[in-house]
Design a protein around this motif. Structure first.
Motif, PDB file in Angstrom:
ATOM      1  N   SER A 233       0.798  -1.154   0.097  1.00 56.13           N
ATOM      2  CA  SER A 233      -0.085   0.238   0.053  1.00 56.13           C
ATOM      3  C   SER A 233       0.830   1.434  -0.016  1.00 56.13           C
ATOM      4  N   PRO A 234       0.859   2.206  -1.013  1.00 50.54           N
ATOM      5  CA  PRO A 234       1.838   3.285  -1.161  1.00 50.54           C
ATOM      6  C   PRO A 234       1.346   4.151   0.017  1.00 50.54           C
ATOM      7  N   ILE A 235       2.665   4.604   0.497  1.00 51.33           N
ATOM      8  CA  ILE A 235       2.317   5.832   1.623  1.00 51.33           C
ATOM      9  C   ILE A 235       2.448   7.332   1.009  1.00 51.33           C
TER      10      ILE A 235
ATOM     11  N   ARG B 161       9.664   1.169   2.273  1.00 56.95           N
ATOM     12  CA  ARG B 161       9.324   1.942   3.419  1.00 56.95           C
ATOM     13  C   ARG B 161      10.371   2.270   4.294  1.00 56.95           C
ATOM     14  N   GLN B 162      11.666   2.585   3.822  1.00 60.46           N
ATOM     15  CA  GLN B 162      12.746   3.005   4.671  1.00 60.46           C
ATOM     16  C   GLN B 162      12.195   4.240   5.454  1.00 60.46           C
ATOM     17  N   TYR B 163      12.619   4.458   6.688  1.00 62.81           N
ATOM     18  CA  TYR B 163      12.077   5.285   7.630  1.00 62.81           C
ATOM     19  C   TYR B 163      10.509   5.405   8.076  1.00 62.81           C
ATOM     20  N   PHE B 164       9.919   4.449   7.220  1.00 64.94           N
ATOM     21  CA  PHE B 164       8.392   4.522   7.671  1.00 64.94           C
ATOM     22  C   PHE B 164       7.915   3.211   7.670  1.00 64.94           C
ATOM     23  N   ILE B 165       8.521   2.605   8.439  1.00 65.06           N
ATOM     24  CA  ILE B 165       8.129   0.983   8.614  1.00 65.06           C
ATOM     25  C   ILE B 165       7.179   0.730   9.566  1.00 65.06           C
TER      26      ILE B 165
ATOM     27  N   SER C 228       6.258   6.029  11.333  1.00 65.76           N
ATOM     28  CA  SER C 228       6.369   7.293  10.386  1.00 65.76           C
ATOM     29  C   SER C 228       6.153   8.586  11.259  1.00 65.76           C
ATOM     30  N   PRO C 229       6.622   9.743  10.881  1.00 66.72           N
ATOM     31  CA  PRO C 229       6.193  11.086  11.604  1.00 66.72           C
ATOM     32  C   PRO C 229       4.789  11.215  11.875  1.00 66.72           C
ATOM     33  N   ALA C 230       4.405  11.923  12.741  1.00 69.14           N
ATOM     34  CA  ALA C 230       3.056  12.249  13.070  1.00 69.14           C
ATOM     35  C   ALA C 230       3.052  13.570  12.791  1.00 69.14           C
ATOM     36  N   PRO C 231       1.934  14.446  12.754  1.00 72.16           N
ATOM     37  CA  PRO C 231       1.652  15.801  12.949  1.00 72.16           C
ATOM     38  C   PRO C 231       1.965  16.483  14.185  1.00 72.16           C
ATOM     39  N   GLY C 232       2.878  17.463  14.046  1.00 77.55           N
ATOM     40  CA  GLY C 232       3.290  18.320  15.210  1.00 77.55           C
ATOM     41  C   GLY C 232       4.842  17.694  15.741  1.00 77.55           C
ATOM     42  N   GLU C 233       5.291  16.633  15.264  1.00 79.68           N
ATOM     43  CA  GLU C 233       6.444  16.067  15.862  1.00 79.68           C
ATOM     44  C   GLU C 233       7.811  16.865  15.316  1.00 79.68           C
ATOM     45  N   ILE C 234       8.829  16.726  16.280  1.00 84.53           N
ATOM     46  CA  ILE C 234      10.200  17.353  15.841  1.00 84.53           C
ATOM     47  C   ILE C 234      10.979  16.355  15.501  1.00 84.53           C
ATOM     48  N   ILE C 235      11.351  16.431  14.063  1.00 82.20           N
ATOM     49  CA  ILE C 235      12.406  15.208  13.672  1.00 82.20           C
ATOM     50  C   ILE C 235      13.833  15.744  13.283  1.00 82.20           C
ATOM     51  N   LEU C 236      15.002  15.070  13.687  1.00 79.96           N
ATOM     52  CA  LEU C 236      16.244  15.248  13.433  1.00 79.96           C
ATOM     53  C   LEU C 236      16.643  14.264  11.914  1.00 79.96           C
ATOM     54  N   ASP C 237      16.775  14.825  10.908  1.00 84.15           N
ATOM     55  CA  ASP C 237      17.360  14.282   9.788  1.00 84.15           C
ATOM     56  C   ASP C 237      18.609  14.462   9.613  1.00 84.15           C
TER      57      ASP C 237
ATOM     58  N   GLY D 279      13.802  14.229   3.951  1.00 86.95           N
ATOM     59  CA  GLY D 279      13.419  15.660   5.014  1.00 86.95           C
ATOM     60  C   GLY D 279      12.309  16.169   4.742  1.00 86.95           C
ATOM     61  N   VAL D 280      12.046  16.492   3.283  1.00 88.17           N
ATOM     62  CA  VAL D 280      10.770  17.420   3.055  1.00 88.17           C
ATOM     63  C   VAL D 280       9.554  16.431   2.968  1.00 88.17           C
ATOM     64  N   LEU D 281       9.661  15.217   2.719  1.00 92.12           N
ATOM     65  CA  LEU D 281       8.363  14.337   3.197  1.00 92.12           C
ATOM     66  C   LEU D 281       8.221  14.070   4.649  1.00 92.12           C
ATOM     67  N   PHE D 282       9.225  14.185   5.298  1.00 88.19           N
ATOM     68  CA  PHE D 282       9.118  14.197   6.910  1.00 88.19           C
ATOM     69  C   PHE D 282       8.309  15.449   7.074  1.00 88.19           C
ATOM     70  N   ALA D 283       8.669  16.607   6.568  1.00 90.66           N
ATOM     71  CA  ALA D 283       8.115  17.825   6.786  1.00 90.66           C
ATOM     72  C   ALA D 283       6.510  17.806   6.416  1.00 90.66           C
ATOM     73  N   GLY D 284       6.233  17.112   5.379  1.00 90.70           N
ATOM     74  CA  GLY D 284       4.722  17.187   4.966  1.00 90.70           C
ATOM     75  C   GLY D 284       3.977  16.330   5.889  1.00 90.70           C
ATOM     76  N   MET D 285       4.743  15.215   6.421  1.00 90.36           N
ATOM     77  CA  MET D 285       3.878  14.288   7.404  1.00 90.36           C
ATOM     78  C   MET D 285       3.878  15.241   8.935  1.00 90.36           C
ATOM     79  N   VAL D 286       4.759  15.966   9.306  1.00 91.91           N
ATOM     80  CA  VAL D 286       4.744  16.596  10.535  1.00 91.91           C
ATOM     81  C   VAL D 286       3.755  17.579  10.238  1.00 91.91           C
ATOM     82  N   GLY D 287       3.653  18.078   9.196  1.00 93.54           N
ATOM     83  CA  GLY D 287       2.687  19.365   9.050  1.00 93.54           C
ATOM     84  C   GLY D 287       3.167  20.823   9.655  1.00 93.54           C
ATOM     85  N   PRO D 288       2.367  22.019   9.603  1.00 89.37           N
ATOM     86  CA  PRO D 288       2.859  23.057   9.876  1.00 89.37           C
ATOM     87  C   PRO D 288       2.976  23.447  11.322  1.00 89.37           C
TER      88      PRO D 288
END
Length: 334
Positions: free
Chosen positions: A72-74, A125-129, A137-146, A155-164
């Motif tokens: 199932s594509p993410i 699914r590397q980093y999204f297992i 996977s990163p969730a909305p509002g989270e803080i990620i270190l890439d 990193g940009v995909l992470f940003a889309g997943m954590v949101g604004p």
């Protein structure tokens, strides 16, 4: 691989110690440590993938096919066109760069990535297992270190997943990589306050005063740490920003152990989820396991291998005490 088998003996004759690589002899010599890593893995899928990854590393991709596990594509590709920008390369280690418009589980993003990269992430699914009902996977509002952001595609995909309301801090010391990362941010003005680009490597200690690499236009994802690079420790960075880290991803070409040492305080106190590459050195599969558990024995370990070739093995860690609090998701058919 065939060329390496020929070159290594020749290089040793002239005094160069070639990389021994993975072989039946390596497996026999290190079987106890490998077994301890396997035993530390928390779910059956991780253990099976670990076994299959060892076979793949020893016999090679020509003799063993490593299958995908998720179907199932993410990420949904909405648009895809050739990438071109003044002053930036249009290829990534010989592969054309593409300008993707992608739907994530958060907000849509525009991503500069190598041709086929999004498909590869969907397949492996590397980093999204997902393991044992847990979604890493990163969730909305989270803080990620890439750490080891390279051109910033993940990193940009992470940003889309954590949101604004989240943050993604991209670390990479290579000037050409930093320029593309900044272009990624320019493509996503709605995530201007989410994406933070740090033109430094992560290491065991901070050492960046007066240090910078010369400008060039060479994308080199295999660049190894050198004393000329500016370094910052994760603990120093987190303390200076006063942030609570949810997820640390590392792919830093063999520098993972020193970087983990430089994150000791953060890992012990904040217990972020970890995705640590374990394929750059022939002892990574057990030294990284030992290092994570020495920094915080509360971690539960999982494993993923994310290509049909020998590279891209990752050890994942999540605190046992956060197991029940982590959002769950339904199991998918494979």
């Amino acid at each position: 691989m065939d060329i390496r088998r020929v070159l290594n003996p020749l290089l040793k004759k002239i005094g160069f110690k070639g990389f021994g690589g993975f072989s039946p002899a390596w497996l026999a010599e290190n079987s106890f440590e490998l077994w301890l890593t396997r035993q530390a893995l928390a779910d059956e899928l991780s253990r099976r993938m670990f076994d299959d990854a060892l076979i793949l590393k020893i016999v090679g991709y020509r003799r063993f096919y490593f299958p995908r596990e998720e179907f199932s594509p993410i990420f949904e590709i909405v648009d895809d066109r050739p990438f071109s920008a003044e002053g930036l390369l249009s290829t990534y280690i010989g592969t054309p760069l593409r300008d993707f418009h992608v739907n994530t589980t958060g907000v849509p993003v525009r991503v500069i990535a190598a041709d086929g990269m999004i498909d590869l992430l969907n397949a492996y699914r590397q980093y999204f297992i997902c393991r044992d009902g847990l979604d890493f996977s990163p969730a909305p509002g989270e803080i990620i270190l890439d750490c080891g952001a390279c051109i910033g595609d993940v990193g940009v995909l992470f940003a889309g997943m954590v949101g604004p309301h989240g943050q993604v801090h991209m670390f990479d010391p290579m000037p050409a990589h930093v320029r593309v990362c900044r272009h990624q941010a320019k493509y996503n003005p709605n995530l201007e306050k989410v994406i933070h680009i740090v033109p430094m490597a992560v290491g065991s200690r901070s050492d960046f005063e007066g240090k910078s690499l010369p400008e060039d236009n060479h994308i080199n994802p295999a660049a190894r740490a050198t004393s000329e690079m500016p370094f910052i420790s994760i603990d120093d960075y987190v303390d200076s920003r006063e942030i609570q880290i949810d997820y640390i991803k590392m792919d830093i070409e063999g520098g993972e152990i020193p970087a983990l040492e430089g994150a000791a305080k953060t890992i012990a106190s904040q217990k972020p989820r970890l995705a640590i590459s374990a394929y750059h050195k022939e002892d990574d599969l057990w030294t990284i396991r030992k290092k994570i558990l020495s920094l915080n024995p509360d971690y539960q370990l999982h494993f993923g291998h994310h290509t049909p070739v020998q590279w891209e093995s990752v050890i994942y860690a999540i605190p046992k005490t956060r197991h029940q609090a982590t959002r769950t998701m339904p199991q998918r058919d494979s």
